[in-house]
Design an enzyme around this catalytic site. Structure first.
Site, short mmCIF file in Angstrom:
data_model
loop_
_atom_site.label_atom_id
_atom_site.label_comp_id
_atom_site.label_asym_id
_atom_site.label_seq_id
_atom_site.Cartn_x
_atom_site.Cartn_y
_atom_site.Cartn_z
N TYR A 152 9.97 23.44 33.82
CA TYR A 152 9.47 22.01 33.28
C TYR A 152 10.80 21.35 32.84
CZ TYR A 152 6.83 18.28 31.06
OH TYR A 152 5.83 17.30 30.53
N PRO A 182 8.60 10.85 26.68
CA PRO A 182 7.68 10.88 25.66
C PRO A 182 7.94 12.33 24.82
CG PRO A 182 6.57 10.22 27.71
CD PRO A 182 8.15 11.02 28.11
N GLY A 183 7.53 12.34 23.74
CA GLY A 183 7.42 13.57 22.85
C GLY A 183 6.03 14.14 23.22
N ILE A 185 2.00 13.89 23.46
CA ILE A 185 1.18 12.93 23.38
C ILE A 185 -0.11 13.66 23.33
CG2 ILE A 185 0.33 10.88 24.64
CD1 ILE A 185 3.41 10.67 23.47
N1 CAA Z 1 9.22 29.24 19.44
C1 CAA Z 1 9.81 30.45 19.36
N2 CAA Z 1 9.09 31.66 19.73
C2 CAA Z 1 7.78 31.31 20.43
C3 CAA Z 1 7.37 30.06 20.76
C4 CAA Z 1 8.08 29.07 20.32
N3 CAA Z 1 7.68 27.63 20.59
N4 CAA Z 1 6.41 30.30 21.38
C5 CAA Z 1 6.05 31.29 21.59
N5 CAA Z 1 6.87 32.20 20.86
C6 CAA Z 1 7.15 33.69 20.77
C7 CAA Z 1 5.79 34.15 20.32
O1 CAA Z 1 5.93 34.12 18.64
C8 CAA Z 1 5.88 35.68 20.82
O2 CAA Z 1 7.04 36.12 19.79
P1 CAA Z 1 6.61 37.83 19.65
O3 CAA Z 1 6.39 38.50 20.84
O4 CAA Z 1 8.07 37.94 18.56
O5 CAA Z 1 5.41 37.84 18.72
C9 CAA Z 1 6.52 35.64 22.22
O6 CAA Z 1 7.13 34.46 22.18
C10 CAA Z 1 5.52 35.67 23.23
O7 CAA Z 1 5.99 35.64 24.24
P2 CAA Z 1 5.22 35.96 25.59
O8 CAA Z 1 6.19 35.94 26.93
O9 CAA Z 1 4.26 37.24 25.46
O10 CAA Z 1 4.48 34.76 25.81
P3 CAA Z 1 2.80 34.31 25.82
O11 CAA Z 1 2.13 34.72 26.82
O12 CAA Z 1 2.52 34.58 24.30
O13 CAA Z 1 3.06 32.73 25.87
C11 CAA Z 1 4.20 30.49 26.04
C12 CAA Z 1 4.16 32.09 25.67
C13 CAA Z 1 3.40 30.40 27.16
C14 CAA Z 1 5.42 30.09 26.05
C15 CAA Z 1 3.02 30.01 25.06
O14 CAA Z 1 3.63 30.28 23.69
C16 CAA Z 1 3.06 28.46 25.19
O15 CAA Z 1 2.09 28.11 25.77
N6 CAA Z 1 4.08 27.73 24.40
C17 CAA Z 1 3.86 26.37 24.37
C18 CAA Z 1 4.94 25.69 25.35
C19 CAA Z 1 5.02 24.20 25.32
O16 CAA Z 1 5.42 23.73 24.27
N7 CAA Z 1 4.49 23.47 26.29
C20 CAA Z 1 4.61 22.12 26.31
C21 CAA Z 1 3.45 21.53 27.00
S1 CAA Z 1 3.18 19.82 26.74
C22 CAA Z 1 4.26 19.32 27.70
O17 CAA Z 1 4.93 19.77 28.46
C23 CAA Z 1 4.51 17.73 27.45
C24 CAA Z 1 5.68 17.41 27.27
O18 CAA Z 1 6.44 16.85 28.18
C25 CAA Z 1 5.94 17.30 25.60
P1 NAP Z 2 -2.58 15.06 32.77
O1 NAP Z 2 -3.58 14.34 31.73
O2 NAP Z 2 -2.54 16.27 33.16
O3 NAP Z 2 -2.34 13.99 33.85
C1 NAP Z 2 -1.20 14.33 35.33
C2 NAP Z 2 -1.41 13.74 36.34
O4 NAP Z 2 -0.83 13.92 37.30
C3 NAP Z 2 -3.06 14.02 36.79
O5 NAP Z 2 -3.64 12.73 37.17
C4 NAP Z 2 -2.93 14.60 38.14
O6 NAP Z 2 -3.81 14.20 39.28
C5 NAP Z 2 -1.43 14.11 38.73
N1 NAP Z 2 -1.06 15.48 39.48
C6 NAP Z 2 -0.59 16.46 39.22
N2 NAP Z 2 -0.19 17.14 40.44
C7 NAP Z 2 -0.02 16.13 41.35
C8 NAP Z 2 0.29 16.13 42.74
N3 NAP Z 2 0.68 17.23 43.37
N4 NAP Z 2 0.04 15.02 43.54
C9 NAP Z 2 -0.53 14.19 42.90
N5 NAP Z 2 -0.97 13.88 41.51
C10 NAP Z 2 -0.74 15.00 40.81
O7 NAP Z 2 -1.13 14.89 32.13
P2 NAP Z 2 -0.19 13.66 31.24
O8 NAP Z 2 -0.12 14.15 29.85
O9 NAP Z 2 -1.09 12.34 31.20
O10 NAP Z 2 1.12 13.75 31.84
C11 NAP Z 2 1.63 12.53 32.65
C12 NAP Z 2 2.97 12.78 32.75
O11 NAP Z 2 3.52 12.46 31.54
C13 NAP Z 2 3.44 14.22 33.53
O12 NAP Z 2 4.54 13.72 34.06
C14 NAP Z 2 4.01 14.63 32.21
O13 NAP Z 2 4.96 15.75 32.54
C15 NAP Z 2 4.50 13.69 31.40
N6 NAP Z 2 4.62 13.82 29.83
C16 NAP Z 2 3.50 14.19 29.06
C17 NAP Z 2 3.57 14.41 27.75
C18 NAP Z 2 2.41 14.57 26.72
O14 NAP Z 2 2.67 15.18 25.87
N7 NAP Z 2 0.82 14.77 27.44
C19 NAP Z 2 4.68 14.31 27.19
C20 NAP Z 2 5.99 14.04 27.88
C21 NAP Z 2 5.96 13.83 29.30
P3 NAP Z 2 -5.03 15.11 39.48
O15 NAP Z 2 -6.01 15.23 38.29
O16 NAP Z 2 -5.77 14.30 40.59
O17 NAP Z 2 -4.35 16.36 40.15
#
Ligand code: CAA
Ligand code: NAP
Length: 246
Positions: A152, A182-183, A185
């Site tokens: 990502y 965005p951060g 959301i």
């Molecule tokens: N920082 C530091 N360490 C972390 C961590 C983090 N953010 N997250 C997990 N870890 C550590 C755990 O503490 C654990 O450590 P120990 O082994 O020492 O106990 C280890 O990582 C776990 O590793 P695994 O490989 O077993 O991982 P898992 O299966 O538990 O899952 C993960 C790891 C998938 C990364 C999960 O922690 C996760 O989903 N984290 C969130 C990731 C994230 O922030 N995603 C953002 C989504 S929203 C978004 O993307 C929108 C946007 O643009 C802002």
């Molecule tokens: P969301 O609620 O999961 O919405 C994602 C959208 O993307 C859904 O409408 C989905 O449509 C569409 N999509 C996914 N795969 C697709 C594909 N192959 N073709 C067409 N449409 C597809 O997520 P969101 O939080 O609103 O995120 C929107 C955007 O903002 C993303 O790019 C994300 O990375 C970015 N963003 C989000 C955050 C946050 O914190 N939420 C922060 C930073 C950036 P369907 O449901 O129809 O599949």
């Protein structure tokens, strides 16, 4: 004639707020949904009840052919796209140790290839008409990296490289290209993060102590789409509650 704004992924958390904001400003709003999305009709109906007359077309943004067909149909049925918001995106979070090729490819194709696939269909027309806006929704994690997001973060950083290069090429043609980063959301994408990770690892990093609201990002999209923002191009605007400053 109202300008046409195409928001990909408009049925998601951020996308819906962007559609609503753009409609309120008088744009004709069109969105896309994944071909497999069975809730599209339901979403359109509920928007209609709230007074929004949105159009929606199926499109897999990860596929060039699907993007081509979708935008050809929009152009035939509605007219040319003036504002493109590349918003559709997915996460497939896992540590690099566990990351396989399938989850790498899925995120790169959906979050980065999509920007090429969609922009390619509308950019020439915008230049010919002398006006256009391309707005790419990236992420704070494209700027700072994030644990579990090599796929990502790479895709989101790549979006901004695209923005800067294309902005140079179209600057003299009335077309601007910008990135919003965005951060965290409060949408279903963030709600998919394990709660203990959100509470212990993410919220403490946000000086404002809260998640952002989709409407806060939508307001920024609206500004970038406006005539007032004509001098703003190639920028990456952070909106993250102070989580990452640069
Ligand atoms: N920082 C530091 N360490 C972390 C961590 C983090 N953010 N997250 C997990 N870890 C550590 C755990 O503490 C654990 O450590 P120990 O082994 O020492 O106990 C280890 O990582 C776990 O590793 P695994 O490989 O077993 O991982 P898992 O299966 O538990 O899952 C993960 C790891 C998938 C990364 C999960 O922690 C996760 O989903 N984290 C969130 C990731 C994230 O922030 N995603 C953002 C989504 S929203 C978004 O993307 C929108 C946007 O643009 C802002
Ligand atoms: P969301 O609620 O999961 O919405 C994602 C959208 O993307 C859904 O409408 C989905 O449509 C569409 N999509 C996914 N795969 C697709 C594909 N192959 N073709 C067409 N449409 C597809 O997520 P969101 O939080 O609103 O995120 C929107 C955007 O903002 C993303 O790019 C994300 O990375 C970015 N963003 C989000 C955050 C946050 O914190 N939420 C922060 C930073 C950036 P369907 O449901 O129809 O599949």
């Amino acid at each position: 004639m109202a300008r046409i704004a195409l928001i990909t992924g408009g049925m998601g958390g951020l996308g819906e707020a962007i559609c609503i904001k753009m409609a309120a400003l008088g744009y004709q709003v069109v969105t896309t949904y994944s071909p497999g999305n069975t809730k599209a009709e339901q979403w359109l109906a509920s928007m209609k009840e709230q007074g929004y007359d949105f159009r929606a077309y199926p499109c897999d943004v990860a596929s060039f052919e699907s993007a081509q067909e979708c935008i050809a149909q929009i152009t035939r049925e509605m007219g040319p796209v003036d504002v493109l918001v590349n918003n559709a995106g997915i996460t497939r979070d896992m540590t690099f140790k566990k990351m396989d090729k399938v989850n790498w490819d899925a995120v790169i194709k959906t979050n980065l290839d999509s920007v090429f696939n969609m922009t390619k269909q509308v950019c020439d027309g915008m230049m010919e008409r002398g006006w256009g806006r391309i707005i790419n929704i990236s992420s704070v994690n494209g700027q700072k990296g994030a644990f579990g997001q090599t796929n990502y973060s790479a895709a989101k950083a790549g979006m901004h490289g695209f923005t800067k290069a294309l902005a140079l090429e179209v600057a003299r043609k009335g077309v601007t290209v910008n990135t919003i980063s965005p951060g965290y959301i409060g949408t279903k994408m963030v709600m998919a993060i394990p709660n203990e990770v959100l509470e212990s690892k993410i919220l403490p990093q946000i000086p404002m102590g809260r998640l952002g609201k989709p409407e806060e990002v939508a307001g920024l999209v609206a500004y970038l789409a406006s005539d007032e923002a004509a001098f703003l191009t190639g920028a990456n605007i952070a909106i993250n509650g102070g989580q990452h400053m640069h």
